[in-house]
Design a protein around this motif. Structure first.
Motif, PDB file in Angstrom:
ATOM      1  N   ALA A 186       0.807  -1.224   0.000  1.00  0.00           N
ATOM      2  CA  ALA A 186       0.000   0.000   0.000  1.00  0.00           C
ATOM      3  C   ALA A 186       0.840   1.273   0.000  1.00  0.00           C
ATOM      4  N   ILE A 187       2.074   1.211   0.493  1.00  0.00           N
ATOM      5  CA  ILE A 187       2.935   2.405   0.486  1.00  0.00           C
ATOM      6  C   ILE A 187       3.997   2.339  -0.613  1.00  0.00           C
ATOM      7  N   SER A 188       3.881   1.355  -1.498  1.00  0.00           N
ATOM      8  CA  SER A 188       4.846   1.211  -2.593  1.00  0.00           C
ATOM      9  C   SER A 188       4.324   1.918  -3.846  1.00  0.00           C
ATOM     10  N   PRO A 189       5.207   2.208  -4.796  1.00  0.00           N
ATOM     11  CA  PRO A 189       4.743   2.799  -6.057  1.00  0.00           C
ATOM     12  C   PRO A 189       3.750   1.913  -6.816  1.00  0.00           C
ATOM     13  N   HIS A 190       3.839   0.610  -6.619  1.00  0.00           N
ATOM     14  CA  HIS A 190       2.927  -0.294  -7.333  1.00  0.00           C
ATOM     15  C   HIS A 190       1.471  -0.067  -6.969  1.00  0.00           C
ATOM     16  N   ALA A 191       1.216   0.376  -5.768  1.00  0.00           N
ATOM     17  CA  ALA A 191      -0.164   0.617  -5.339  1.00  0.00           C
ATOM     18  C   ALA A 191      -0.798   1.764  -6.120  1.00  0.00           C
ATOM     19  N   ASN A 192       0.014   2.605  -6.725  1.00  0.00           N
ATOM     20  CA  ASN A 192      -0.496   3.770  -7.445  1.00  0.00           C
ATOM     21  C   ASN A 192      -0.343   3.673  -8.962  1.00  0.00           C
ATOM     22  N   MET A 193      -0.034   2.512  -9.476  1.00  0.00           N
ATOM     23  CA  MET A 193       0.259   2.390 -10.909  1.00  0.00           C
ATOM     24  C   MET A 193      -0.972   2.540 -11.803  1.00  0.00           C
ATOM     25  N   VAL A 194      -2.065   1.884 -11.486  1.00  0.00           N
ATOM     26  CA  VAL A 194      -3.261   1.934 -12.329  1.00  0.00           C
ATOM     27  C   VAL A 194      -4.397   2.489 -11.486  1.00  0.00           C
ATOM     28  N   ARG A 195      -4.920   3.628 -11.939  1.00  0.00           N
ATOM     29  CA  ARG A 195      -5.985   4.279 -11.169  1.00  0.00           C
ATOM     30  C   ARG A 195      -7.007   4.911 -12.103  1.00  0.00           C
ATOM     31  N   GLU A 196      -8.146   5.196 -11.553  1.00  0.00           N
ATOM     32  CA  GLU A 196      -9.154   5.936 -12.309  1.00  0.00           C
ATOM     33  C   GLU A 196      -8.724   7.399 -12.366  1.00  0.00           C
ATOM     34  N   PRO A 197      -9.033   8.097 -13.451  1.00  0.00           N
ATOM     35  CA  PRO A 197      -8.616   9.497 -13.561  1.00  0.00           C
ATOM     36  C   PRO A 197      -9.367  10.406 -12.594  1.00  0.00           C
ATOM     37  N   SER A 198      -8.616  11.284 -11.986  1.00  0.00           N
ATOM     38  CA  SER A 198      -9.186  12.281 -11.075  1.00  0.00           C
ATOM     39  C   SER A 198      -8.146  13.393 -10.946  1.00  0.00           C
ATOM     40  N   PRO A 199      -8.507  14.533 -10.363  1.00  0.00           N
ATOM     41  CA  PRO A 199      -7.507  15.593 -10.174  1.00  0.00           C
ATOM     42  C   PRO A 199      -6.295  15.119  -9.364  1.00  0.00           C
ATOM     43  N   ARG A 200      -6.496  14.138  -8.500  1.00  0.00           N
ATOM     44  CA  ARG A 200      -5.398  13.617  -7.682  1.00  0.00           C
ATOM     45  C   ARG A 200      -4.493  12.654  -8.447  1.00  0.00           C
ATOM     46  N   THR A 201      -5.036  11.956  -9.466  1.00  0.00           N
ATOM     47  CA  THR A 201      -4.263  10.908 -10.137  1.00  0.00           C
ATOM     48  C   THR A 201      -3.709  11.300 -11.501  1.00  0.00           C
ATOM     49  N   VAL A 202      -4.321  12.266 -12.173  1.00  0.00           N
ATOM     50  CA  VAL A 202      -3.873  12.662 -13.516  1.00  0.00           C
ATOM     51  C   VAL A 202      -2.744  13.679 -13.389  1.00  0.00           C
ATOM     52  N   ILE A 203      -1.601  13.382 -14.010  1.00  0.00           N
ATOM     53  CA  ILE A 203      -0.482  14.325 -13.948  1.00  0.00           C
ATOM     54  C   ILE A 203      -0.281  15.066 -15.264  1.00  0.00           C
ATOM     55  N   GLY A 204      -0.876  14.580 -16.347  1.00  0.00           N
ATOM     56  CA  GLY A 204      -0.753  15.242 -17.646  1.00  0.00           C
ATOM     57  C   GLY A 204      -1.590  16.505 -17.718  1.00  0.00           C
ATOM     58  N   ASP A 205      -1.321  17.301 -18.743  1.00  0.00           N
ATOM     59  CA  ASP A 205      -2.041  18.565 -18.941  1.00  0.00           C
ATOM     60  C   ASP A 205      -3.371  18.299 -19.645  1.00  0.00           C
ATOM     61  N   PHE A 206      -4.427  18.223 -18.876  1.00  0.00           N
ATOM     62  CA  PHE A 206      -5.764  18.064 -19.444  1.00  0.00           C
ATOM     63  C   PHE A 206      -6.553  19.362 -19.314  1.00  0.00           C
ATOM     64  N   ASP A 207      -5.836  20.468 -19.191  1.00  0.00           N
ATOM     65  CA  ASP A 207      -6.440  21.786 -19.165  1.00  0.00           C
ATOM     66  C   ASP A 207      -6.182  22.417 -20.536  1.00  0.00           C
ATOM     67  N   GLN A 208      -6.868  21.885 -21.537  1.00  0.00           N
ATOM     68  CA  GLN A 208      -6.689  22.305 -22.935  1.00  0.00           C
ATOM     69  C   GLN A 208      -5.264  22.021 -23.425  1.00  0.00           C
ATOM     70  N   GLY A 209      -4.737  20.845 -23.076  1.00  0.00           N
ATOM     71  CA  GLY A 209      -3.407  20.434 -23.530  1.00  0.00           C
ATOM     72  C   GLY A 209      -3.424  20.024 -24.997  1.00  0.00           C
ATOM     73  N   SER A 210      -2.228  19.878 -25.567  1.00  0.00           N
ATOM     74  CA  SER A 210      -2.154  19.475 -26.968  1.00  0.00           C
ATOM     75  C   SER A 210      -0.801  18.822 -27.265  1.00  0.00           C
ATOM     76  N   PHE A 211      -0.738  18.182 -28.430  1.00  0.00           N
ATOM     77  CA  PHE A 211       0.504  17.604 -28.934  1.00  0.00           C
ATOM     78  C   PHE A 211       0.621  17.968 -30.399  1.00  0.00           C
ATOM     79  N   ARG A 212       1.780  18.518 -30.766  1.00  0.00           N
ATOM     80  CA  ARG A 212       2.078  18.865 -32.162  1.00  0.00           C
ATOM     81  C   ARG A 212       3.069  17.859 -32.719  1.00  0.00           C
ATOM     82  N   LEU A 213       2.889  17.517 -33.973  1.00  0.00           N
ATOM     83  CA  LEU A 213       3.914  16.713 -34.635  1.00  0.00           C
ATOM     84  C   LEU A 213       5.179  17.555 -34.752  1.00  0.00           C
ATOM     85  N   PRO A 214       6.350  16.935 -34.665  1.00  0.00           N
ATOM     86  CA  PRO A 214       7.589  17.718 -34.817  1.00  0.00           C
ATOM     87  C   PRO A 214       7.653  18.389 -36.193  1.00  0.00           C
ATOM     88  N   ALA A 215       8.312  19.508 -36.253  1.00  0.00           N
ATOM     89  CA  ALA A 215       8.431  20.253 -37.513  1.00  0.00           C
ATOM     90  C   ALA A 215       9.145  19.439 -38.581  1.00  0.00           C
TER      91      ALA A 215
END
Length: 191
Positions: free
Chosen positions: A59-88
């Motif tokens: 429960a205190i290991s990183p494995h306990a946090n590997m797969v989770r449902e998305p929430s403000p506490r679990t999502v670390i990516g930019d989901f506040d109007q984030g984007s990805f561009r193909l490289p130039a």
């Protein structure tokens, strides 16, 4: 009858009986395997009822946090109007353009990919997030309940989305390749 022939016949009969016994046992075990392991996930709390010490360590290991449902506490990516561009320098005609968007609608998280052959975007709801420390990938459900990994991951070091498998393989980053990364033999949904 010769003693050697009798022994050979007896040995053959014993081998045949042994083979039948092994086949019978194998069939019994195969049936037993399915009845034992064809079960629904009951959650880590149920495991902890019997395995208290191991569960506390887990429960205190990183494995306990590997797969989770998305929430403000679990999502670390930019989901506040984030984007990805193909490289130039991508060989794709859309080089330098946004081909993926990430956002929230209410409490639900989404990644939308530009369609490779039509004008428009295809929206994928995020059902699970995998990882949190170095990078995070996103999983979406397809028809029939199969979970599919989306092609972009969030890098904590870069603070950006990136196509992990293209980077690992050193392959060109193209819109079609992002879609191809989601295509498998058991997927009948993707474009």
């Amino acid at each position: 009858m010769n003693r050697g022939v009798k022994r050979a016949g007896l040995a053959g009969l014993m081998l045949l009986l042994l083979g039948v016994a092994v086949l019978g046992w194998s069939a019994w075990q195969a049936d037993s395997f399915h009845s034992r392991y064809d079960a629904d996930y009951v959650g880590s709390e149920v495991c902890g009822e019997c395995h208290t010490f191991k569960h506390q360590e887990w429960a205190i290991s990183p494995h306990a946090n590997m797969v989770r449902e998305p929430s403000p506490r679990t999502v670390i990516g930019d989901f506040d109007q984030g984007s990805f561009r193909l490289p130039a320098d991508s060989p794709d005609p859309l080089a330098g353009e946004v081909v993926a968007r990430t956002y929230q609608r209410g409490e639900q998280y989404f990644m939308a990919l530009r369609h490779p052959r039509q004008d428009g975007w295809v929206e994928f709801p995020i059902e699970l997030v995998v990882g949190y420390q170095y990078r995070q990938e996103y999983v979406t459900p397809e028809a029939g309940g199969v979970l599919r990994r989306l092609p972009l991951q969030w890098s904590t070091a870069r603070q950006a989305f990136f196509p992990y498998w293209n980077v690992q393989e050193g392959s060109d980053q193209t819109l079609q390749d992002l879609w191809d990364q989601m295509r498998t033999t058991n997927s009948n949904v993707w474009a």
